[in-house]
Design a protein around this motif. Sequence first.
Motif, short mmCIF file in Angstrom:
data_model
loop_
_atom_site.label_atom_id
_atom_site.label_comp_id
_atom_site.label_asym_id
_atom_site.label_seq_id
_atom_site.Cartn_x
_atom_site.Cartn_y
_atom_site.Cartn_z
N THR A 113 10.06 26.49 31.10
CA THR A 113 8.74 25.78 31.46
C THR A 113 9.56 24.52 32.80
OG1 THR A 113 7.78 26.80 30.32
CG2 THR A 113 6.13 25.14 31.35
N ALA A 114 10.46 23.94 31.88
CA ALA A 114 10.67 22.56 32.60
C ALA A 114 11.37 23.00 33.86
CB ALA A 114 11.91 21.34 30.96
N ILE A 115 12.09 24.08 33.76
CA ILE A 115 13.71 23.70 34.86
C ILE A 115 12.94 24.27 36.12
CG2 ILE A 115 15.38 25.26 35.44
CD1 ILE A 115 16.79 24.70 32.19
N GLY A 152 4.58 17.29 30.89
CA GLY A 152 3.58 18.22 29.87
C GLY A 152 4.93 18.99 28.76
N SER A 153 5.50 19.44 29.59
CA SER A 153 6.44 20.31 28.55
C SER A 153 8.01 19.36 28.36
CB SER A 153 7.35 21.72 30.31
OG SER A 153 7.52 21.20 31.19
N SER A 154 7.99 18.72 28.85
CA SER A 154 8.62 17.52 27.75
C SER A 154 8.26 16.92 27.17
CB SER A 154 9.35 16.37 29.47
OG SER A 154 10.24 17.38 30.35
N LEU A 155 6.79 16.24 27.41
CA LEU A 155 6.70 16.04 26.28
C LEU A 155 6.26 16.52 24.68
CD1 LEU A 155 5.20 13.25 25.32
CD2 LEU A 155 2.72 13.61 25.94
N VAL A 156 5.81 18.16 25.30
CA VAL A 156 5.40 18.93 23.85
C VAL A 156 7.32 19.37 23.20
CG1 VAL A 156 5.23 21.56 23.72
CG2 VAL A 156 3.70 20.23 24.93
N GLY A 157 8.25 19.49 24.53
CA GLY A 157 9.41 19.05 23.67
C GLY A 157 9.67 18.32 22.77
N ASP A 166 11.51 26.53 21.15
CA ASP A 166 12.39 26.05 22.61
C ASP A 166 12.54 26.29 23.61
OD1 ASP A 166 12.31 23.98 20.05
OD2 ASP A 166 13.76 24.59 19.37
N ARG A 167 13.38 28.08 23.84
CA ARG A 167 13.67 28.38 24.64
C ARG A 167 12.49 28.21 26.41
NH1 ARG A 167 17.84 32.70 22.78
NH2 ARG A 167 19.32 31.24 22.25
N THR A 168 11.14 28.46 25.80
CA THR A 168 10.16 28.78 27.04
C THR A 168 10.07 27.51 26.93
OG1 THR A 168 9.16 30.72 24.88
CG2 THR A 168 8.37 29.39 26.68
N ILE A 169 9.81 26.24 26.83
CA ILE A 169 9.65 24.44 27.32
C ILE A 169 10.78 24.77 28.06
CG2 ILE A 169 9.81 22.16 26.11
CD1 ILE A 169 7.63 23.49 23.95
N ARG A 173 17.46 37.47 12.91
CA ARG A 173 16.09 37.23 12.03
C ARG A 173 15.11 36.72 12.80
NH1 ARG A 173 16.79 33.81 6.38
NH2 ARG A 173 18.34 35.75 5.12
N PHE A 174 14.66 37.15 12.99
CA PHE A 174 13.09 36.88 14.13
C PHE A 174 13.32 35.44 13.96
CE2 PHE A 174 8.78 36.35 15.74
CZ PHE A 174 9.34 35.80 16.07
N ASN A 175 13.07 33.79 14.85
CA ASN A 175 13.05 32.85 14.83
C ASN A 175 12.12 32.10 15.63
OD1 ASN A 175 13.10 30.17 13.99
ND2 ASN A 175 15.53 29.98 13.79
N PRO A 176 11.34 32.08 15.31
CA PRO A 176 9.70 31.62 16.61
C PRO A 176 10.20 30.21 16.88
CG PRO A 176 8.88 31.62 14.46
CD PRO A 176 10.52 32.31 14.33
N LYS A 177 11.44 29.34 16.10
CA LYS A 177 11.37 28.22 17.13
C LYS A 177 12.50 27.97 17.94
CE LYS A 177 10.89 25.33 12.36
NZ LYS A 177 11.67 24.40 11.21
N ILE A 178 13.23 29.12 17.79
CA ILE A 178 14.09 29.07 18.83
C ILE A 178 13.88 29.30 20.37
CG2 ILE A 178 15.93 30.87 19.48
CD1 ILE A 178 16.75 30.61 17.01
#
Length: 114
Positions: A42-44, A99-104, A36-39, A28-33
Amino acid sequence: MKTQKVTHQSYLSSNNKSKLVLRRTRRRFNPKIIIDRTIETTAIVSLLLTGFSGVGAMACWGLEIIETNANSNIIISGWQQQKSICLGAMLVSFSVFLGSSLVGASFSIQRDKF
Protein backbone atom coordinates in the motif's frame (compact mmCIF):
# COMPACT_ATOMS: atom_id res chain seq x y z
CA MET A 1 7.87 -18.31 7.35
CA LYS A 2 8.09 -21.02 9.92
CA THR A 3 8.37 -24.51 8.56
CA GLN A 4 7.62 -27.81 10.13
CA LYS A 5 9.54 -30.88 9.04
CA VAL A 6 7.61 -34.05 8.47
CA THR A 7 9.55 -37.27 8.09
CA HIS A 8 8.19 -40.25 6.21
CA GLN A 9 10.01 -43.53 6.28
CA SER A 10 9.53 -46.30 3.79
CA TYR A 11 11.35 -49.57 3.27
CA LEU A 12 12.84 -50.30 -0.14
CA SER A 13 12.44 -54.04 0.26
CA SER A 14 11.73 -56.41 3.07
CA ASN A 15 15.18 -58.01 2.72
CA ASN A 16 17.08 -54.76 2.62
CA LYS A 17 17.34 -52.90 5.93
CA SER A 18 18.26 -49.53 4.43
CA LYS A 19 15.71 -46.79 4.87
CA LEU A 20 14.73 -44.06 2.51
CA VAL A 21 13.86 -40.87 4.35
CA LEU A 22 11.77 -38.27 2.55
CA ARG A 23 11.55 -34.80 4.02
CA ARG A 24 8.77 -32.45 3.20
CA THR A 25 8.25 -28.99 4.65
CA ARG A 26 4.90 -27.49 5.53
CA ARG A 27 4.28 -23.79 5.61
CA ARG A 28 2.20 -22.38 8.39
CA PHE A 29 -0.23 -19.54 7.84
CA ASN A 30 1.20 -16.42 9.45
CA PRO A 31 -1.13 -13.37 9.42
CA LYS A 32 1.66 -10.99 10.53
CA ILE A 33 3.55 -11.56 7.29
CA ILE A 34 0.43 -10.92 5.20
CA ILE A 35 -0.34 -7.72 7.13
CA ASP A 36 3.26 -6.49 6.76
CA ARG A 37 3.29 -7.18 3.02
CA THR A 38 -0.10 -5.51 2.56
CA ILE A 39 1.06 -2.37 4.38
CA GLU A 40 4.31 -2.31 2.42
CA THR A 41 2.50 -2.73 -0.91
CA THR A 42 0.00 0.00 0.00
CA ALA A 43 2.82 2.42 0.84
CA ILE A 44 4.67 1.74 -2.42
CA VAL A 45 1.54 2.03 -4.59
CA SER A 46 0.46 5.25 -2.89
CA LEU A 47 3.91 6.80 -3.45
CA LEU A 48 3.79 5.85 -7.13
CA LEU A 49 0.28 7.29 -7.46
CA THR A 50 1.44 10.49 -5.76
CA GLY A 51 4.26 10.87 -8.27
CA PHE A 52 2.09 10.19 -11.31
CA SER A 53 -0.64 12.55 -10.07
CA GLY A 54 1.96 15.25 -9.53
CA VAL A 55 3.26 14.86 -13.07
CA GLY A 56 -0.33 14.98 -14.36
CA ALA A 57 -1.03 18.15 -12.39
CA MET A 58 2.12 19.79 -13.76
CA ALA A 59 1.13 18.83 -17.31
CA CYS A 60 -2.41 20.20 -16.87
CA TRP A 61 -0.99 23.40 -15.39
CA GLY A 62 1.29 23.86 -18.40
CA LEU A 63 -1.51 23.16 -20.87
CA GLU A 64 -3.76 25.59 -18.99
CA ILE A 65 -1.13 28.32 -19.39
CA ILE A 66 -0.69 27.50 -23.08
CA GLU A 67 -4.44 27.58 -23.67
CA THR A 68 -4.83 30.88 -21.79
CA ASN A 69 -2.04 32.53 -23.78
CA ALA A 70 -3.34 31.21 -27.10
CA ASN A 71 -6.88 32.62 -26.74
CA SER A 72 -7.47 35.44 -24.29
CA ASN A 73 -11.31 35.22 -24.56
CA ILE A 74 -11.45 31.94 -22.57
CA ILE A 75 -12.41 32.56 -18.95
CA ILE A 76 -12.93 29.00 -17.70
CA SER A 77 -10.47 26.41 -18.91
CA GLY A 78 -11.03 22.66 -19.01
CA TRP A 79 -7.46 22.07 -17.87
CA GLN A 80 -8.06 23.84 -14.58
CA GLN A 81 -10.60 21.23 -13.50
CA GLN A 82 -8.31 18.37 -14.52
CA LYS A 83 -5.43 20.01 -12.66
CA SER A 84 -7.59 20.19 -9.53
CA ILE A 85 -8.51 16.52 -9.88
CA CYS A 86 -4.82 15.54 -10.18
CA LEU A 87 -3.89 17.65 -7.18
CA GLY A 88 -6.72 16.08 -5.16
CA ALA A 89 -5.59 12.57 -6.14
CA MET A 90 -2.07 13.53 -5.17
CA LEU A 91 -3.22 14.73 -1.76
CA VAL A 92 -5.29 11.60 -1.11
CA SER A 93 -2.56 9.18 -2.18
CA PHE A 94 0.06 10.98 -0.08
CA SER A 95 -2.31 10.80 2.90
CA VAL A 96 -2.66 7.04 2.28
CA PHE A 97 1.13 6.74 2.26
CA LEU A 98 1.45 8.58 5.56
CA GLY A 99 -1.34 6.50 7.11
CA SER A 100 0.09 3.17 5.99
CA SER A 101 3.54 4.18 7.22
CA LEU A 102 2.09 5.13 10.59
CA VAL A 103 0.21 1.82 10.87
CA GLY A 104 3.34 -0.14 9.86
CA ALA A 105 5.43 1.74 12.42
CA SER A 106 2.90 1.12 15.18
CA PHE A 107 2.86 -2.61 14.38
CA SER A 108 6.65 -2.78 14.51
CA ILE A 109 6.67 -0.93 17.85
CA GLN A 110 4.13 -3.40 19.25
CA ARG A 111 6.26 -6.31 18.08
CA ASP A 112 9.39 -4.84 19.64
CA LYS A 113 7.44 -4.22 22.87
CA PHE A 114 8.87 -0.84 23.75
